[in-house]
Design a protein around this motif. Structure first.
Motif, PDB file in Angstrom:
ATOM      1  N   PRO A  45       0.819  -1.214   0.000  1.00 22.87           N
ATOM      2  CA  PRO A  45       0.000   0.000   0.000  1.00 22.87           C
ATOM      3  C   PRO A  45       0.858   1.272   0.000  1.00 22.87           C
ATOM      4  N   HIS A  46       0.486   2.206  -0.861  1.00 20.17           N
ATOM      5  CA  HIS A  46       1.102   3.533  -0.919  1.00 20.17           C
ATOM      6  C   HIS A  46      -0.027   4.541  -1.039  1.00 20.17           C
ATOM      7  N   PHE A  47      -0.006   5.568  -0.223  1.00 19.68           N
ATOM      8  CA  PHE A  47      -1.060   6.572  -0.260  1.00 19.68           C
ATOM      9  C   PHE A  47      -0.811   7.645  -1.306  1.00 19.68           C
ATOM     10  N   ASP A  48       0.380   7.641  -1.920  1.00 20.52           N
ATOM     11  CA  ASP A  48       0.738   8.674  -2.895  1.00 20.52           C
ATOM     12  C   ASP A  48       0.588   8.213  -4.339  1.00 20.52           C
ATOM     13  N   GLY A  49       0.019   7.033  -4.556  1.00 20.51           N
ATOM     14  CA  GLY A  49      -0.187   6.538  -5.906  1.00 20.51           C
ATOM     15  C   GLY A  49       0.957   5.701  -6.450  1.00 20.51           C
ATOM     16  N   GLU A  50       2.092   5.659  -5.751  1.00 19.77           N
ATOM     17  CA  GLU A  50       3.221   4.833  -6.171  1.00 19.77           C
ATOM     18  C   GLU A  50       2.788   3.364  -6.153  1.00 19.77           C
ATOM     19  N   GLN A  51       3.398   2.553  -7.001  1.00 17.14           N
ATOM     20  CA  GLN A  51       3.092   1.127  -7.033  1.00 17.14           C
ATOM     21  C   GLN A  51       4.358   0.309  -6.835  1.00 17.14           C
ATOM     22  N   SER A  52       4.287  -0.674  -5.934  1.00 11.86           N
ATOM     23  CA  SER A  52       5.379  -1.621  -5.736  1.00 11.86           C
ATOM     24  C   SER A  52       4.798  -2.917  -5.192  1.00 11.86           C
ATOM     25  N   ILE A  53       5.530  -3.993  -5.387  1.00 17.50           N
ATOM     26  CA  ILE A  53       5.070  -5.315  -4.967  1.00 17.50           C
ATOM     27  C   ILE A  53       5.631  -5.639  -3.589  1.00 17.50           C
ATOM     28  N   LEU A  54       4.745  -6.029  -2.674  1.00 19.38           N
ATOM     29  CA  LEU A  54       5.144  -6.455  -1.338  1.00 19.38           C
ATOM     30  C   LEU A  54       5.618  -7.901  -1.368  1.00 19.38           C
ATOM     31  N   LYS A  55       4.865  -8.745  -2.058  1.00 21.20           N
ATOM     32  CA  LYS A  55       5.244 -10.153  -2.160  1.00 21.20           C
ATOM     33  C   LYS A  55       4.683 -10.737  -3.446  1.00 21.20           C
ATOM     34  N   ALA A  56       5.374 -11.731  -3.953  1.00 22.34           N
ATOM     35  CA  ALA A  56       4.923 -12.470  -5.132  1.00 22.34           C
ATOM     36  C   ALA A  56       4.578 -13.880  -4.680  1.00 22.34           C
ATOM     37  N   ILE A  57       3.454 -14.384  -5.186  1.00 21.38           N
ATOM     38  CA  ILE A  57       3.022 -15.733  -4.809  1.00 21.38           C
ATOM     39  C   ILE A  57       2.739 -16.540  -6.073  1.00 21.38           C
ATOM     40  N   SER A  58       2.730 -17.854  -5.916  1.00 22.92           N
ATOM     41  CA  SER A  58       2.408 -18.749  -7.026  1.00 22.92           C
ATOM     42  C   SER A  58       0.959 -19.195  -6.921  1.00 22.92           C
ATOM     43  N   LEU A  59       0.287 -19.217  -8.065  1.00 22.63           N
ATOM     44  CA  LEU A  59      -1.081 -19.729  -8.156  1.00 22.63           C
ATOM     45  C   LEU A  59      -1.109 -20.813  -9.218  1.00 22.63           C
ATOM     46  N   LYS A  60      -1.968 -21.827  -9.023  1.00 18.98           N
ATOM     47  CA  LYS A  60      -2.076 -22.899 -10.012  1.00 18.98           C
ATOM     48  C   LYS A  60      -3.460 -22.932 -10.650  1.00 18.98           C
ATOM     49  N   LYS A  61      -4.467 -23.374  -9.951  1.00 17.49           N
ATOM     50  CA  LYS A  61      -5.830 -23.420 -10.494  1.00 17.49           C
ATOM     51  C   LYS A  61      -6.742 -22.727  -9.491  1.00 17.49           C
ATOM     52  N   GLU A  62      -6.634 -21.397  -9.445  1.00 18.58           N
ATOM     53  CA  GLU A  62      -7.395 -20.627  -8.477  1.00 18.58           C
ATOM     54  C   GLU A  62      -7.515 -19.187  -8.937  1.00 18.58           C
TER      55      GLU A  62
END
Length: 160
Positions: A45-62
């Motif tokens: 979360p950023h309140f100024d509109g900036e974007q960044s990833i906190l964590k990356a996860i793997s998904l399969k059939k979901e």
């Protein structure tokens, strides 16, 4: 819309896909180019509109949907942030320390509905609800009393 496209792809015997519309995601199979599960990001979360990833996860059939209040909010004269999600008990925008709720479910409609509902429920009610809904995996990002970000994984939301 995400589920409709995913179901169409499956009706065409497509075994590997990722559909994303506005941050809602549905996957099946693997990323063929990388020969690995689909990797998706949960935003910091950023309140100024900036974007960044906190964590990356793997998904399969979901599917995964995120409801957040760190982009669309109003601040009152006391510094309180109010979100675009309405508290059904007061009829006014919800005031909460929850900033981001990501839900993994079998389909995007279920994930999105729960992510939005959880935003209005608060952490304690979410935790209680999930005891009887173990099929939902949830990741919360919230502000503690010191205005610091904290996270909470519920029902085995993936670490990576």
């Amino acid at each position: 819309g995400v589920d409709v496209i995913g179901e169409f792809l499956e009706s065409q015997n497509i075994e590997n896909y990722l559909v994303e519309i506005g941050g809602e995601i549905r996957v099946k199979g693997i990323n063929i180019e990388k020969n690995s599960p689909w990797k998706v990001g949960v935003e910091q979360p950023h309140f100024d509109g900036e974007q960044s990833i906190l964590k990356a996860i793997s998904l399969k059939k979901e599917a995964m949907a995120t409801s957040g209040t760190y982009r669309k909010f109003k601040t009152d004269e006391n510094g309180n942030r109010y979100a675009h999600i309405i508290d059904t008990q007061t009829g006014y925008p919800s005031k909460t320390n929850l900033l981001s709720i990501s839900v993994i479910a079998n389909n995007c409609m279920i994930a999105d509905a729960h992510a939005t509902a959880f935003k209005a429920m608060g952490i304690e009610k979410i935790s209680e609800f999930l005891k009887s809904h173990t099929e939902l995996k949830v990741f919360l990002i919230f502000e503690n009393d010191k205005k610091e970000f904290e996270t909470l994984n519920l029902n085995n939301f993936p670490e990576q």
